[in-house]
Design a protein around this motif. Sequence first.
Motif, PDB file in Angstrom:
ATOM      1  N   CYS A  29      68.104   3.881 -22.590  1.00 63.04           N
ATOM      2  CA  CYS A  29      67.868   5.100 -23.382  1.00 63.04           C
ATOM      3  C   CYS A  29      68.297   6.337 -22.599  1.00 63.04           C
ATOM      4  O   CYS A  29      68.984   7.217 -23.141  1.00 63.04           O
ATOM      5  N   LYS A  33      71.318   8.968 -23.568  1.00 61.56           N
ATOM      6  CA  LYS A  33      70.969  10.374 -23.810  1.00 61.56           C
ATOM      7  C   LYS A  33      71.716  11.302 -22.852  1.00 61.56           C
ATOM      8  O   LYS A  33      72.206  12.356 -23.259  1.00 61.56           O
ATOM      9  N   TYR A  39      73.623  12.709 -28.393  1.00 64.45           N
ATOM     10  CA  TYR A  39      72.474  11.813 -28.444  1.00 64.45           C
ATOM     11  C   TYR A  39      71.299  12.568 -27.809  1.00 64.45           C
ATOM     12  O   TYR A  39      71.132  12.573 -26.597  1.00 64.45           O
ATOM     13  N   TRP A  41      67.903  12.234 -28.696  1.00 63.86           N
ATOM     14  CA  TRP A  41      66.720  11.392 -28.558  1.00 63.86           C
ATOM     15  C   TRP A  41      67.178   9.963 -28.815  1.00 63.86           C
ATOM     16  O   TRP A  41      67.870   9.689 -29.798  1.00 63.86           O
ATOM     17  N   VAL A  42      66.825   9.057 -27.913  1.00 68.36           N
ATOM     18  CA  VAL A  42      67.225   7.658 -28.027  1.00 68.36           C
ATOM     19  C   VAL A  42      65.993   6.797 -27.833  1.00 68.36           C
ATOM     20  O   VAL A  42      65.260   6.973 -26.851  1.00 68.36           O
ATOM     21  N   GLU A 107      70.876  11.400 -37.825  1.00 68.54           N
ATOM     22  CA  GLU A 107      70.226  10.237 -37.225  1.00 68.54           C
ATOM     23  C   GLU A 107      71.070   8.999 -37.496  1.00 68.54           C
ATOM     24  O   GLU A 107      71.722   8.890 -38.528  1.00 68.54           O
ATOM     25  N   ILE A 124      68.677   6.877 -32.885  1.00 68.83           N
ATOM     26  CA  ILE A 124      69.208   8.040 -32.179  1.00 68.83           C
ATOM     27  C   ILE A 124      69.158   9.254 -33.091  1.00 68.83           C
ATOM     28  O   ILE A 124      69.626   9.211 -34.230  1.00 68.83           O
ATOM     29  N   SER A 126      70.114  13.385 -33.415  1.00 68.47           N
ATOM     30  CA  SER A 126      71.062  14.355 -32.888  1.00 68.47           C
ATOM     31  C   SER A 126      70.753  15.749 -33.414  1.00 68.47           C
ATOM     32  O   SER A 126      70.376  15.901 -34.575  1.00 68.47           O
ATOM     33  N   ASP A 136      80.420   4.931 -32.869  1.00 68.17           N
ATOM     34  CA  ASP A 136      79.001   4.934 -32.474  1.00 68.17           C
ATOM     35  C   ASP A 136      78.321   3.667 -32.972  1.00 68.17           C
ATOM     36  O   ASP A 136      77.595   3.009 -32.227  1.00 68.17           O
TER      37      ASP A 136
END
Length: 153
Positions: A29, A33, A39, A41-42, A107, A124, A126, A136
Amino acid sequence: MPFQKLKPEIKSIIENENLSIDHRLSQVCEILKENIPYYDWVGFYFKNGDKNELKLRSFAGEPTDHIIIPFGKGICGQVAVSNKNFVVPDVKTQNNYIACSINVKAEIVVPLFLNDENIGQIDIDSHTADPFSKEDEEFLEWVNARVAEVLKV
């Protein structure tokens, strides 16, 4: 895109048996990020035992109140039911969206399969509108396939 450059590093982390699975997931993660600018939040969510809900296991980014997500709720909950990737270019257009932050604009959620069963997903968020491409999706499918390999044991 740094995807090809990230693959060896991610593979190395996931295969590092000296670290717990949770530690490896957290490192993945963080790598995603830190290295992919959009990205923000992962996280990895997994099915919560026999319950029809997902539970957050590892993440990088701002803490979230959404530790548990019922199947069918939000983008993650919908992927738990559909078993299909879900790319949301603009979260404001989604009726069944759970807002984690007012800054989230897009997302992507990709299911994680083990023995042909959807056991979890990578999620994820964004802060950039419409940033996600087919590359992606393919990259995140690759990441999930590597994660599934270590969950088999």
